[in-house]
Write a protein that holds these residues in place. Structure first.
Motif, PDB file in Angstrom:
ATOM      1  N   SER A  28       0.824  -1.208   0.000  1.00  0.00           N
ATOM      2  CA  SER A  28       0.000   0.000   0.000  1.00  0.00           C
ATOM      3  C   SER A  28       0.858   1.258   0.000  1.00  0.00           C
ATOM      4  N   THR A  29       1.997   1.218   0.702  1.00  0.00           N
ATOM      5  CA  THR A  29       2.875   2.392   0.781  1.00  0.00           C
ATOM      6  C   THR A  29       3.381   2.787  -0.599  1.00  0.00           C
ATOM      7  N   PHE A  30       3.948   1.844  -1.324  1.00  0.00           N
ATOM      8  CA  PHE A  30       4.486   2.149  -2.649  1.00  0.00           C
ATOM      9  C   PHE A  30       3.379   2.392  -3.669  1.00  0.00           C
ATOM     10  N   SER A  31       2.231   1.772  -3.460  1.00  0.00           N
ATOM     11  CA  SER A  31       1.097   2.024  -4.362  1.00  0.00           C
ATOM     12  C   SER A  31       0.706   3.498  -4.315  1.00  0.00           C
ATOM     13  N   GLN A  33       2.635   5.999  -3.386  1.00  0.00           N
ATOM     14  CA  GLN A  33       3.728   6.804  -3.928  1.00  0.00           C
ATOM     15  C   GLN A  33       3.754   6.777  -5.454  1.00  0.00           C
ATOM     16  N   CYS A  34       3.417   5.640  -6.033  1.00  0.00           N
ATOM     17  CA  CYS A  34       3.540   5.473  -7.491  1.00  0.00           C
ATOM     18  C   CYS A  34       2.237   5.669  -8.245  1.00  0.00           C
ATOM     19  N   GLY A  35       1.106   5.768  -7.528  1.00  0.00           N
ATOM     20  CA  GLY A  35      -0.174   6.012  -8.180  1.00  0.00           C
ATOM     21  C   GLY A  35      -0.731   4.813  -8.921  1.00  0.00           C
ATOM     22  N   CYS A  36      -0.377   3.609  -8.446  1.00  0.00           N
ATOM     23  CA  CYS A  36      -0.875   2.382  -9.082  1.00  0.00           C
ATOM     24  C   CYS A  36      -1.104   1.337  -7.999  1.00  0.00           C
ATOM     25  N   ASN A  37      -1.611   0.186  -8.386  1.00  0.00           N
ATOM     26  CA  ASN A  37      -1.724  -0.934  -7.453  1.00  0.00           C
ATOM     27  C   ASN A  37      -0.457  -1.764  -7.606  1.00  0.00           C
ATOM     28  N   LEU A  38       0.468  -1.578  -6.682  1.00  0.00           N
ATOM     29  CA  LEU A  38       1.806  -2.136  -6.848  1.00  0.00           C
ATOM     30  C   LEU A  38       2.012  -3.402  -6.021  1.00  0.00           C
ATOM     31  N   TYR A  39       2.506  -4.430  -6.692  1.00  0.00           N
ATOM     32  CA  TYR A  39       2.804  -5.708  -6.055  1.00  0.00           C
ATOM     33  C   TYR A  39       4.295  -6.002  -6.218  1.00  0.00           C
ATOM     34  N   LEU A  40       4.865  -6.690  -5.242  1.00  0.00           N
ATOM     35  CA  LEU A  40       6.269  -7.074  -5.290  1.00  0.00           C
ATOM     36  C   LEU A  40       6.385  -8.589  -5.431  1.00  0.00           C
ATOM     37  N   LYS A  41       7.131  -9.024  -6.434  1.00  0.00           N
ATOM     38  CA  LYS A  41       7.421 -10.449  -6.620  1.00  0.00           C
ATOM     39  C   LYS A  41       8.812 -10.691  -6.047  1.00  0.00           C
ATOM     40  N   LEU A 287       9.672   4.344  -8.165  1.00  0.00           N
ATOM     41  CA  LEU A 287       9.708   5.432  -7.183  1.00  0.00           C
ATOM     42  C   LEU A 287      10.261   6.719  -7.792  1.00  0.00           C
ATOM     43  N   ALA A 288      11.120   6.567  -8.800  1.00  0.00           N
ATOM     44  CA  ALA A 288      11.703   7.739  -9.471  1.00  0.00           C
ATOM     45  C   ALA A 288      10.815   8.272 -10.588  1.00  0.00           C
ATOM     46  N   GLY A 289       9.659   7.623 -10.811  1.00  0.00           N
ATOM     47  CA  GLY A 289       8.737   8.086 -11.846  1.00  0.00           C
ATOM     48  C   GLY A 289       9.215   7.804 -13.254  1.00  0.00           C
ATOM     49  N   LYS A 290      10.054   6.788 -13.433  1.00  0.00           N
ATOM     50  CA  LYS A 290      10.609   6.500 -14.765  1.00  0.00           C
ATOM     51  C   LYS A 290       9.645   5.710 -15.658  1.00  0.00           C
ATOM     52  N   GLY A 296      -3.354   3.802 -11.786  1.00  0.00           N
ATOM     53  CA  GLY A 296      -4.498   2.937 -11.545  1.00  0.00           C
ATOM     54  C   GLY A 296      -4.343   1.513 -12.031  1.00  0.00           C
ATOM     55  N   LYS A 297      -3.186   1.172 -12.597  1.00  0.00           N
ATOM     56  CA  LYS A 297      -2.956  -0.169 -13.144  1.00  0.00           C
ATOM     57  C   LYS A 297      -2.432  -1.128 -12.060  1.00  0.00           C
ATOM     58  N   ASN A 298      -2.553  -2.422 -12.334  1.00  0.00           N
ATOM     59  CA  ASN A 298      -1.966  -3.448 -11.477  1.00  0.00           C
ATOM     60  C   ASN A 298      -0.553  -3.723 -11.967  1.00  0.00           C
ATOM     61  N   VAL A 299       0.411  -3.305 -11.171  1.00  0.00           N
ATOM     62  CA  VAL A 299       1.819  -3.352 -11.577  1.00  0.00           C
ATOM     63  C   VAL A 299       2.586  -4.302 -10.653  1.00  0.00           C
ATOM     64  N   VAL A 300       3.405  -5.161 -11.242  1.00  0.00           N
ATOM     65  CA  VAL A 300       4.270  -6.050 -10.472  1.00  0.00           C
ATOM     66  C   VAL A 300       5.718  -5.638 -10.700  1.00  0.00           C
ATOM     67  N   ALA A 301       6.421  -5.340  -9.608  1.00  0.00           N
ATOM     68  CA  ALA A 301       7.854  -5.049  -9.675  1.00  0.00           C
ATOM     69  C   ALA A 301       8.607  -6.274  -9.187  1.00  0.00           C
ATOM     70  N   LEU A 302       9.544  -6.737  -9.980  1.00  0.00           N
ATOM     71  CA  LEU A 302      10.306  -7.929  -9.615  1.00  0.00           C
ATOM     72  C   LEU A 302      11.513  -7.545  -8.771  1.00  0.00           C
ATOM     73  N   ILE A 303      11.591  -8.119  -7.566  1.00  0.00           N
ATOM     74  CA  ILE A 303      12.794  -8.009  -6.749  1.00  0.00           C
ATOM     75  C   ILE A 303      13.617  -9.254  -7.065  1.00  0.00           C
ATOM     76  N   SER A 304      14.587  -9.107  -7.947  1.00  0.00           N
ATOM     77  CA  SER A 304      15.223 -10.278  -8.547  1.00  0.00           C
ATOM     78  C   SER A 304      16.212 -10.988  -7.635  1.00  0.00           C
ATOM     79  N   GLY A 305      16.742 -10.299  -6.630  1.00  0.00           N
ATOM     80  CA  GLY A 305      17.696 -10.959  -5.742  1.00  0.00           C
ATOM     81  C   GLY A 305      18.000 -10.138  -4.503  1.00  0.00           C
ATOM     82  N   GLY A 306      18.540 -10.821  -3.496  1.00  0.00           N
ATOM     83  CA  GLY A 306      18.851 -10.157  -2.228  1.00  0.00           C
ATOM     84  C   GLY A 306      20.251 -10.429  -1.727  1.00  0.00           C
ATOM     85  N   ASN A 307      21.152 -10.838  -2.629  1.00  0.00           N
ATOM     86  CA  ASN A 307      22.510 -11.188  -2.203  1.00  0.00           C
ATOM     87  C   ASN A 307      23.408  -9.953  -2.207  1.00  0.00           C
TER      88      ASN A 307
END
Length: 404
Positions: A28-31, A33-41, A287-290, A296-307
């Motif tokens: 909800s926080t990033f949604s 900020q970005c003006g969309c329905n944002l999901y993190l994979k 977050l940078a508006g790029k 209003g769209k359903n957007v998925v941002a991929l978090i590809s790794g955490g190493n």
């Protein structure tokens, strides 16, 4: 051999007992900020800490017995290394990995821990790739390319299938791009399942080789550059990957090093997720508006790794706190006598500031040795809180010089 949904579905079956189905959750926080329905994979929650296990395991599973018997060799900035090491060990195959000398030690040690021999050479991926090719010719080992391979791309493409199985009404998927295997796989799967979906790629602006290649209409090589997103610092995209990127990827945007760092920091603070630079590039771009056209769209941002090395995490946190004015750095001139410094520290504490460091340096100027400059680092609740502390201290008569 062609990359298609059928091959990706086959890969999904091959890896299902080994690879985790990673979380996909709404933020909800990033949604807001970005003006969309944002999901993190969250592929940072994958075994080995990144998506690369999918493609590496699928590739090793598809090797012939003769290819396995020769052992395998790969080149990697870190995540493919761990995926290959894990997969090779699972199949009882000897693995050797060439990694850049600049690879985070967390990735180097993890690769060794999964059972592979590591050779470090070169500053960036393309240089360690050359070393891997050299060793492959000497030893006859089977080379496992980190991205420019259909079986590898098929394994990565299972992420796209997972996303649309869980969130069928996804409108946009934002994916980091290094060599292109990840986005080629995801885009091929997603477009086959839902042709209207938009696939947006993200690259560091200092080494945006796929974006440059798309603009030229052919694969081009850029000068090697070391981004905070080390996992996607690739000078030349794969030619096989590029054909699928041209066909299925709608747009490629670039992010600055500041965008990447802020993405890493924001994921840690707001979602309690640790991501490496490449893993945070997708959320950094949003977050940078790029990325446009997502309202209003359903957007998925991929978090590809955490190493990522803990030392790097510490630097990112400190840097962002300073940039966001939530860690104040300032110098105060005080009389060098007992109790003066303690009184000022108490004043700051009463105002809600937390003194991280206070270092006193004697002045050697016209005021003589009766005065000292004291350098402070103070964490505060917000930029506004910090401004209020400085204002109140000045009103109390303290002479303050702010620093960045």
């Amino acid at each position: 051999m062609e990359l298609n949904l059928e091959r990706i579905k086959k890969a999904q079956e091959t890896i299902k007992d080994v690879v985790r189905k990673t979380p996909l959750f709404y933020t909800s926080t990033f949604s807001k900020q970005c003006g969309c329905n944002l999901y993190l994979k969250c592929e940072n929650k994958q075994k080995t800490g990144a998506f690369k296990l999918r493609g590496a395991y699928n590739k090793v599973a598809n090797l012939t017995e003769e290819e396995k018997s020769r052992g395998v060799i790969a080149s990697s900035a870190g995540n493919h290394a761990q995926g290959v090491a894990y997969a090779a060990t699972a199949f009882g195959v000897k693995a050797t990995i060439a990694m850049p000398v600049t690879a985070p030690q967390a990735k180097v040690q993890a690769t060794k821990g999964y059972g592979a021999d590591v050779i470090q050479a070169g500053q960036v991926y393309d240089e360690c790739y050359a070393k891997a090719v050299e060793v492959q010719k000497e030893t006859g080992a089977t080379f496992l390319h980190p991205f420019n391979d259909i079986d590898v791309m098929a394994g990565q493409g299972t992420i796209g299938v997972e996303i649309l199985e869980e969130l069928p009404n996804t409108d946009v998927i934002v994916v980091p791009i290094g060599g292109g295997g990840l986005i080629a796989g995801i885009a091929t799967a997603a477009k086959a399942i839902k042709p209207s979906i938009r696939i947006i790629g993200v690259q560091p602006e200092i080494v945006a080789s796929t974006k440059a290649s798309l603009e030229k209409g052919k694969v081009v090589t850029l000068p090697g550059a070391k981004s905070l997103a080390d996992g996607i610092s690739v000078s030349t995209p794969g030619d096989v990957c590029f054909e699928y990127i041209k066909k299925y990827v709608d747009e490629v945007v670039t992010v600055s090093e500041d965008d990447i760092a802020y993405g890493m920091f924001s994921l840690m603070e707001r979602n309690k997720l640790v991501a490496e630079g490449a893993g945070a590039s997708a959320i950094g771009s949003l977050l940078a508006g790029k990325v446009s056209g997502i309202e209003g769209k359903n957007v998925v941002a991929l978090i590809s790794g955490g190493n990522v090395d803990i030392a790097t995490v510490s630097k990112i946190i400190e840097r962002e706190l300073v940039l966001l004015n939530r860690r104040l750095r300032f110098t105060v001139e005080l009389q060098d006598k007992a109790g003066t410094l303690g009184a000022l520290i108490s004043e700051i504490g009463i105002m809600g500031g937390n003194v991280v460091t206070a270092r006193q340096n004697n002045n050697w100027n016209e005021k003589g040795l009766d005065f000292a400059d004291v350098s402070f680092e103070v964490t505060v609740q917000s930029a506004e809180h910090g401004e209020q502390i400085i204002k109140d201290l000045k009103e109390k008569g303290y002479s303050i010089e702010l620093h960045k």
